[in-house]
Write an enzyme that holds these catalytic residues in place. Sequence first.
Site, PDB file in Angstrom:
ATOM      1  N   SER A  66      24.973  49.970  45.430  1.00  0.00           N
ATOM      2  CA  SER A  66      26.334  49.486  45.192  1.00  0.00           C
ATOM      3  C   SER A  66      26.475  49.086  43.727  1.00  0.00           C
ATOM      4  CB  SER A  66      26.613  48.275  46.083  1.00  0.00           C
ATOM      5  OG  SER A  66      27.513  47.395  45.452  1.00  0.00           O
ATOM      6  N   PRO A  74      44.161  35.465  32.198  1.00  0.00           N
ATOM      7  CA  PRO A  74      43.286  36.535  31.708  1.00  0.00           C
ATOM      8  C   PRO A  74      43.999  37.400  30.665  1.00  0.00           C
ATOM      9  CG  PRO A  74      43.423  36.514  34.121  1.00  0.00           C
ATOM     10  CD  PRO A  74      44.542  35.666  33.600  1.00  0.00           C
ATOM     11  N   HIS A  86      48.330  33.313  35.627  1.00  0.00           N
ATOM     12  CA  HIS A  86      47.584  33.670  36.828  1.00  0.00           C
ATOM     13  C   HIS A  86      48.139  33.166  38.159  1.00  0.00           C
ATOM     14  CE1 HIS A  86      44.255  35.196  38.939  1.00  0.00           C
ATOM     15  NE2 HIS A  86      43.402  35.169  37.948  1.00  0.00           N
ATOM     16  N   TYR A 129      46.053  26.294  40.364  1.00  0.00           N
ATOM     17  CA  TYR A 129      46.918  26.591  39.229  1.00  0.00           C
ATOM     18  C   TYR A 129      47.897  25.490  38.852  1.00  0.00           C
ATOM     19  CZ  TYR A 129      44.953  31.126  40.217  1.00  0.00           C
ATOM     20  OH  TYR A 129      44.073  32.135  40.433  1.00  0.00           O
ATOM     21  N   LYS A 152      25.641  55.263  41.967  1.00  0.00           N
ATOM     22  CA  LYS A 152      25.925  55.811  43.306  1.00  0.00           C
ATOM     23  C   LYS A 152      24.938  56.920  43.663  1.00  0.00           C
ATOM     24  CE  LYS A 152      30.756  54.569  43.881  1.00  0.00           C
ATOM     25  NZ  LYS A 152      32.153  54.983  43.703  1.00  0.00           N
ATOM     26  N   LYS A 194      22.265  55.709  45.474  1.00  0.00           N
ATOM     27  CA  LYS A 194      22.697  55.071  46.732  1.00  0.00           C
ATOM     28  C   LYS A 194      22.714  53.542  46.633  1.00  0.00           C
ATOM     29  CE  LYS A 194      23.308  58.608  49.597  1.00  0.00           C
ATOM     30  NZ  LYS A 194      22.257  59.450  50.075  1.00  0.00           N
ATOM     31  N   TYR A 250      30.015  32.687  40.607  1.00  0.00           N
ATOM     32  CA  TYR A 250      31.252  32.968  41.340  1.00  0.00           C
ATOM     33  C   TYR A 250      31.676  34.394  41.052  1.00  0.00           C
ATOM     34  CZ  TYR A 250      36.178  32.121  42.689  1.00  0.00           C
ATOM     35  OH  TYR A 250      37.419  32.150  43.281  1.00  0.00           O
ATOM     36  N   ASP A 289      28.705  47.352  42.175  1.00  0.00           N
ATOM     37  CA  ASP A 289      29.072  45.946  42.003  1.00  0.00           C
ATOM     38  C   ASP A 289      27.871  45.023  42.196  1.00  0.00           C
ATOM     39  OD1 ASP A 289      31.190  43.871  41.627  1.00  0.00           O
ATOM     40  OD2 ASP A 289      30.415  43.255  43.576  1.00  0.00           O
ATOM     41  N   SER A 303      34.881  36.928  42.242  1.00  0.00           N
ATOM     42  CA  SER A 303      36.116  36.932  43.028  1.00  0.00           C
ATOM     43  C   SER A 303      36.135  38.075  44.020  1.00  0.00           C
ATOM     44  CB  SER A 303      37.303  37.099  42.109  1.00  0.00           C
ATOM     45  OG  SER A 303      37.212  36.171  41.086  1.00  0.00           O
ATOM     46  N   SER A 341      34.005  38.577  37.502  1.00  0.00           N
ATOM     47  CA  SER A 341      35.003  39.339  38.206  1.00  0.00           C
ATOM     48  C   SER A 341      34.930  40.809  37.861  1.00  0.00           C
ATOM     49  CB  SER A 341      36.371  38.805  37.815  1.00  0.00           C
ATOM     50  OG  SER A 341      37.321  39.371  38.636  1.00  0.00           O
ATOM     51  N   GLN A 342      34.899  41.640  38.912  1.00  0.00           N
ATOM     52  CA  GLN A 342      35.006  43.074  38.674  1.00  0.00           C
ATOM     53  C   GLN A 342      36.472  43.452  38.727  1.00  0.00           C
ATOM     54  OE1 GLN A 342      32.616  46.435  40.331  1.00  0.00           O
ATOM     55  NE2 GLN A 342      34.332  46.675  41.680  1.00  0.00           N
ATOM     56  N   SER A 352      38.768  39.744  47.187  1.00  0.00           N
ATOM     57  CA  SER A 352      40.160  39.723  47.618  1.00  0.00           C
ATOM     58  C   SER A 352      40.283  39.395  49.104  1.00  0.00           C
ATOM     59  CB  SER A 352      40.768  41.096  47.359  1.00  0.00           C
ATOM     60  OG  SER A 352      42.058  41.136  47.914  1.00  0.00           O
TER      61      SER A 352
END
Length: 619
Positions: free
Chosen positions: A424, A116, A339, A103, A419, A422, A448, A426, A450, A547-548, A452
């Site tokens: 995922s 964002p 950010h 940054y 779901k 069964k 990419y 994401d 992101s 990014s989710q 956490s």
Amino acid sequence: LDHRAGVPSHLVRPVVGLQLSIRSTAHQEGLPKLPVPPLKQTCERYLAMLEPLVTEEELEHTRALVAEFLRCGGVGERLQRGLERRARKTENWLSEWWMQSAYLDSRMPVAVYTSPGVVLPQMHFQDRQGQMRFAAKLIAGVLDFKQMIDNETLPVEYLGGKPLCMDQYYQVLTSCRIPGPKKDTMVNYGTGKMPSTHITVVHNFQFFVLDVYNSDGTPLTVDQIYMQLEKIWNSSLQTNKEPIGILTSNHRNTWGKAYNNLIKDKTNKESVRAIQKSIFLVCLDAPMPRVSEDIYYSKVAAQMLHGGGSRWNSGNRWFDKTLQFIVGEDGSCGLTYEHAPAEGPPIVFLVDHVVEYMKRTEMVRAPMIPLPMPQKLRFNITPEIKKDIEKAKQNLNIMVHDLDVRVLNFSHYGRKCLKSFKTSPDAFIQMALQLAYYRMYKMCCPTYESASLRMFKLGRTEAIRTTSTESVKFVQAMDDQSKQKMALLENAVKAHRTYTHTAIHGQAIDRHLLGLKMQGIEDLTSLPEIFMDTSYAVAMHFNLFTSQVGSKTDCVMCIGPMVPDGYGVCYNPMDDHINFAVTAFNSCEDTNATKLSRCLEDALLDMNSLLEQTAKPAE
């Protein structure tokens, strides 16, 4: 390192278990430190990650460089020891370096390139009173959130039963980025003896200080805030004012120079300080040109990212401010955030809190104690500053014309359906993105996502690298006559879940490689060959930057692309639909946000058909 390497980061959406009884800072002390992964492990994973991305020849060359780097008593070991020493001496070996490299050292504008935007559902105001009422409730909602921060009663978030670091929540209010001619700095005014009690409101490019607390420390009521906003509106009706805020959208070196020039004047300096010290900023925007229903949200997403251009609302901003809430007269609402101090999840948590607060808050007519007129901030515009403003307008308009934004509301199914199979959500969405990209370009690209690192003290983000040998096999098989499609999809999803797990536990490769590189720079030795290698440049050029950002509110976040020939993709999987925002640059002939979003929609439909043909939904 590409200046954006790894910008916004959003949780691999945890099931957030909220425990209201714990003071959110009490658990901070017990959080584990971010580990330094084993050197050999990172090097092996680096080579495996390169397999689907580079030629066999390039890979052979890189294998030799990695072997040399790993040599007993060699440069790799020395840098690794330096990193381990740093990890022992600091709370988090990465956080300072990350803040600088991702940054503050970056010289690109923050608007579009790193900040964002978040688009909220359209509000149907009939008039400006509606806009004011909405803004007043919103301000009260943020102050309600601030109370949890001040009392340290913010619920601790959990991921997989483990508490997460809550530090970022304490960085988003009363903070601001300060431009410098070579690098920027970050200041937080929330922690002094005299914490700020005002917000900044901007309307028609004119800035006001609005005190939001009474002398006894209680926040103003919604009704009081509304009355104060009315006063602000009525004393800023002229539309010919110089858009001083547009300076903050410029290239950081240019803005750094203009900033030092601007604050030579005492009045200007005091006005700028008042904005920097405010709790947050509220932009009361002028209506944007009317557009058809199908591109409405795409236009609003662009407005949240850059304001729409110098003729519209781009001067109605102070892009250095961490939090800017945007309320348009035409019902377009959302926010943009700088950010450097925080990632998506804390911002979205705040949004969810504010939206909930606004639902249950009614305007209450309170006995009116006459409140003082909000103070208008004055700026003395010299011919030189006027010239800086004109230049900033030109640069911003070029940027506005260059950004292509498409919001896709995918309404066929959402995470509930996935779901039930069964799978995922994401990982499934990431594979749909891989398929969409492959169908457009007949190749895969470095991707990419992101993740956490908030399981660790002061943790920020790590990269999930979606493109894997397994994902490549799946996308190649999807459009041929293969009988194996479902098995290959399952393998790709599994590989993605494994990498995600690796990333959130601090064992992925990108931050470790960055650390080794930074350690080399700090040691003032020559940079190891592996960082000068073509493979490394390829691996760090993320054509898909994704990014989710999951939220309860039906909103969508948007981010600009990380590279000139790439895409920025944000998504919010709701129960029965998925919100996407796709960005690209018009100056690149090879990218097209509309086309990628159409391919994405087709990929999601085709993959769902595959699920329906071959898998049985769980009852």
